[in-house]
Structures are given as C-alpha cells and as structure tokens.
Design a protein around this motif. Structure first.
Motif, PDB file in Angstrom:
ATOM      1  N   GLN A 102      18.947  -8.729   4.236  1.00  0.00           N
ATOM      2  CA  GLN A 102      18.544  -7.722   3.251  1.00  0.00           C
ATOM      3  C   GLN A 102      17.155  -8.040   2.708  1.00  0.00           C
ATOM      4  O   GLN A 102      16.884  -9.168   2.292  1.00  0.00           O
ATOM      5  N   VAL A 103      16.299  -7.033   2.731  1.00  0.00           N
ATOM      6  CA  VAL A 103      14.930  -7.180   2.236  1.00  0.00           C
ATOM      7  C   VAL A 103      14.574  -5.940   1.425  1.00  0.00           C
ATOM      8  O   VAL A 103      15.251  -4.921   1.487  1.00  0.00           O
ATOM      9  N   ILE A 104      13.501  -6.063   0.661  1.00  0.00           N
ATOM     10  CA  ILE A 104      13.001  -4.898  -0.064  1.00  0.00           C
ATOM     11  C   ILE A 104      12.509  -3.888   0.962  1.00  0.00           C
ATOM     12  O   ILE A 104      11.771  -4.238   1.890  1.00  0.00           O
ATOM     13  N   ALA A 105      12.910  -2.653   0.778  1.00  0.00           N
ATOM     14  CA  ALA A 105      12.576  -1.602   1.743  1.00  0.00           C
ATOM     15  C   ALA A 105      11.066  -1.355   1.773  1.00  0.00           C
ATOM     16  O   ALA A 105      10.396  -1.441   0.738  1.00  0.00           O
ATOM     17  N   PRO A 106      10.525  -1.029   2.941  1.00  0.00           N
ATOM     18  CA  PRO A 106       9.083  -0.800   3.051  1.00  0.00           C
ATOM     19  C   PRO A 106       8.598   0.360   2.176  1.00  0.00           C
ATOM     20  O   PRO A 106       7.478   0.329   1.676  1.00  0.00           O
ATOM     21  N   TRP A 107       9.423   1.360   1.983  1.00  0.00           N
ATOM     22  CA  TRP A 107       8.985   2.504   1.171  1.00  0.00           C
ATOM     23  C   TRP A 107       8.814   2.130  -0.295  1.00  0.00           C
ATOM     24  O   TRP A 107       8.073   2.786  -1.006  1.00  0.00           O
ATOM     25  N   VAL A 108       9.470   1.069  -0.737  1.00  0.00           N
ATOM     26  CA  VAL A 108       9.286   0.614  -2.125  1.00  0.00           C
ATOM     27  C   VAL A 108       7.864   0.064  -2.282  1.00  0.00           C
ATOM     28  O   VAL A 108       7.187   0.348  -3.273  1.00  0.00           O
ATOM     29  N   LYS A 109       7.409  -0.678  -1.305  1.00  0.00           N
ATOM     30  CA  LYS A 109       6.034  -1.197  -1.355  1.00  0.00           C
ATOM     31  C   LYS A 109       5.018  -0.055  -1.267  1.00  0.00           C
ATOM     32  O   LYS A 109       3.982  -0.084  -1.925  1.00  0.00           O
ATOM     33  N   VAL A 110       5.305   0.953  -0.454  1.00  0.00           N
ATOM     34  CA  VAL A 110       4.428   2.129  -0.366  1.00  0.00           C
ATOM     35  C   VAL A 110       4.384   2.835  -1.715  1.00  0.00           C
ATOM     36  O   VAL A 110       3.312   3.230  -2.187  1.00  0.00           O
ATOM     37  N   GLU A 111       5.551   2.976  -2.341  1.00  0.00           N
ATOM     38  CA  GLU A 111       5.612   3.616  -3.663  1.00  0.00           C
ATOM     39  C   GLU A 111       4.769   2.856  -4.683  1.00  0.00           C
ATOM     40  O   GLU A 111       3.996   3.456  -5.438  1.00  0.00           O
ATOM     41  N   GLU A 112       4.892   1.541  -4.697  1.00  0.00           N
ATOM     42  CA  GLU A 112       4.135   0.726  -5.646  1.00  0.00           C
ATOM     43  C   GLU A 112       2.630   0.809  -5.399  1.00  0.00           C
ATOM     44  O   GLU A 112       1.849   0.989  -6.329  1.00  0.00           O
ATOM     45  N   SER A 113       2.216   0.690  -4.140  1.00  0.00           N
ATOM     46  CA  SER A 113       0.778   0.709  -3.866  1.00  0.00           C
ATOM     47  C   SER A 113       0.189   2.096  -4.089  1.00  0.00           C
ATOM     48  O   SER A 113      -0.916   2.229  -4.628  1.00  0.00           O
ATOM     49  N   ALA A 114       0.915   3.151  -3.719  1.00  0.00           N
ATOM     50  CA  ALA A 114       0.421   4.511  -3.958  1.00  0.00           C
ATOM     51  C   ALA A 114       0.357   4.793  -5.458  1.00  0.00           C
ATOM     52  O   ALA A 114      -0.569   5.462  -5.931  1.00  0.00           O
ATOM     53  N   GLY A 115       1.311   4.271  -6.213  1.00  0.00           N
ATOM     54  CA  GLY A 115       1.286   4.444  -7.672  1.00  0.00           C
ATOM     55  C   GLY A 115       0.067   3.774  -8.292  1.00  0.00           C
ATOM     56  O   GLY A 115      -0.600   4.352  -9.155  1.00  0.00           O
ATOM     57  N   ARG A 116      -0.238   2.557  -7.852  1.00  0.00           N
ATOM     58  CA  ARG A 116      -1.429   1.858  -8.365  1.00  0.00           C
ATOM     59  C   ARG A 116      -2.702   2.609  -7.998  1.00  0.00           C
ATOM     60  O   ARG A 116      -3.605   2.780  -8.829  1.00  0.00           O
ATOM     61  N   GLU A 117      -2.779   3.056  -6.753  1.00  0.00           N
ATOM     62  CA  GLU A 117      -3.965   3.784  -6.306  1.00  0.00           C
ATOM     63  C   GLU A 117      -4.114   5.107  -7.064  1.00  0.00           C
ATOM     64  O   GLU A 117      -5.212   5.479  -7.475  1.00  0.00           O
ATOM     65  N   PHE A 118      -2.994   5.795  -7.294  1.00  0.00           N
ATOM     66  CA  PHE A 118      -3.052   7.064  -8.021  1.00  0.00           C
ATOM     67  C   PHE A 118      -3.510   6.853  -9.466  1.00  0.00           C
ATOM     68  O   PHE A 118      -4.332   7.607  -9.982  1.00  0.00           O
ATOM     69  N   ARG A 119      -3.010   5.807 -10.108  1.00  0.00           N
ATOM     70  CA  ARG A 119      -3.452   5.514 -11.489  1.00  0.00           C
ATOM     71  C   ARG A 119      -4.945   5.220 -11.522  1.00  0.00           C
ATOM     72  O   ARG A 119      -5.649   5.629 -12.445  1.00  0.00           O
ATOM     73  N   ALA A 120      -5.441   4.517 -10.521  1.00  0.00           N
ATOM     74  CA  ALA A 120      -6.880   4.232 -10.466  1.00  0.00           C
ATOM     75  C   ALA A 120      -7.682   5.525 -10.308  1.00  0.00           C
ATOM     76  O   ALA A 120      -8.713   5.703 -10.968  1.00  0.00           O
ATOM     77  N   TRP A 121      -7.219   6.423  -9.438  1.00  0.00           N
ATOM     78  CA  TRP A 121      -7.907   7.702  -9.278  1.00  0.00           C
ATOM     79  C   TRP A 121      -7.853   8.515 -10.564  1.00  0.00           C
ATOM     80  O   TRP A 121      -8.828   9.178 -10.938  1.00  0.00           O
TER      81      TRP A 121
END
Length: 149
Positions: A102-121
C-alpha cells in the motif's frame, strides 16, 4: 521573513485603519480588452468554467491584456488538473496498491502539486484577497489626482 499578507484595501476600510497607515490607492488598470476573449480549444469543462469566472471579473476590472492569454490558459489547465485529481481521490481513495504494497496514490501527489501551482498562479494574478492588496495599477501623475498640485 516577511510578515502576514497585507489586507485588501476594502477590508481595511470595513474594519477601520487601526495602524493609522495610509491606505493604498484604488487600483485603476485602464480599459484593457474591449471584449471577452474566446475559450482556448485545449480547455476542458473545468478549465472553461474557471476561464469564464476569471475573464468576466478581469474584464470588469480592466485587467485583460492580450499578453496574459497564455498565462491565463495555464491557470485554467492547472485548475482542471487539480479538479481531475480530486475526483480520482474521491472515487479511488488516498491509498493504492503496487508491488511494494500500500502506497499513497499517484493522483494524491498530482492533487497536491496542482494545488500549490494553482495557488501560486492565483497570487500572480491577484485572484485572492491578500494578493489583490498587492496589485499595482499604472503610475499616475501626482498633479492629475491632486487638485492642489
């Protein structure tokens, strides 16, 4: 380290100016584009929704310039990627199974990085109340705004 983000001018007017510092001037960005630009073809439904939200408000504020189109499209693409990752997390969960267990799902990392990028924009375009306080309009001649100059 910088202190907390500045409060927007409107909020300082509502709450009162406890620090007695001068309020920032109201921002006037001029006319901007005369009409609303079309949706880029590459945007999906989520991107188109955000495009409409941002463009309508930016047009009213006179913030639209042709040079901003590609960056605004990037904002909408980032938002769309974040929304897609949120939907995957809601449907599939936070954890996934691979050869390691069991590992953290890849889409969770995508969600986190897209959220950070969106806040920066959002900060870049002044799309949050704190970022809006930092927007600067074109420099005006002192004599134009001061009847005693």
């Amino acid at each position: 380290m910088p202190g907390p983000a500045a409060k927007p001018r409107a909020m300082r007017l509502i709450e009162g100016n406890a620090a007695r510092r001068p309020l920032p001037p109201e921002v006037n960005f001029g006319k901007g584009l005369p009409s609303k630009p079309e949706h880029p073809d590459e945007l999906d439904a989520d991107g188109n929704w955000l495009w409409d939200q941002i463009i309508d408000q930016a047009k009213d504020a006179g913030l639209l310039k042709p040079i901003n189109a590609a960056a605004m499209e990037h904002v909408c693409q980032t938002f769309s990627r974040w929304r897609q990752a949120v939907r995957l997390r809601q449907a599939e969960g936070i954890m996934s199974e691979n050869s390691q267990g069991q590992v953290i799902a890849p889409w969770v990392k995508v969600e986190e990085s897209a959220g950070r990028e969106f806040r920066a924009w959002c900060k870049e375009f002044g799309l949050t109340p704190a970022a809006e306080a930092g927007l600067k309009g074109p420099e005006e001649d002192d004599a134009a705004g001061n009847p005693f100059a």
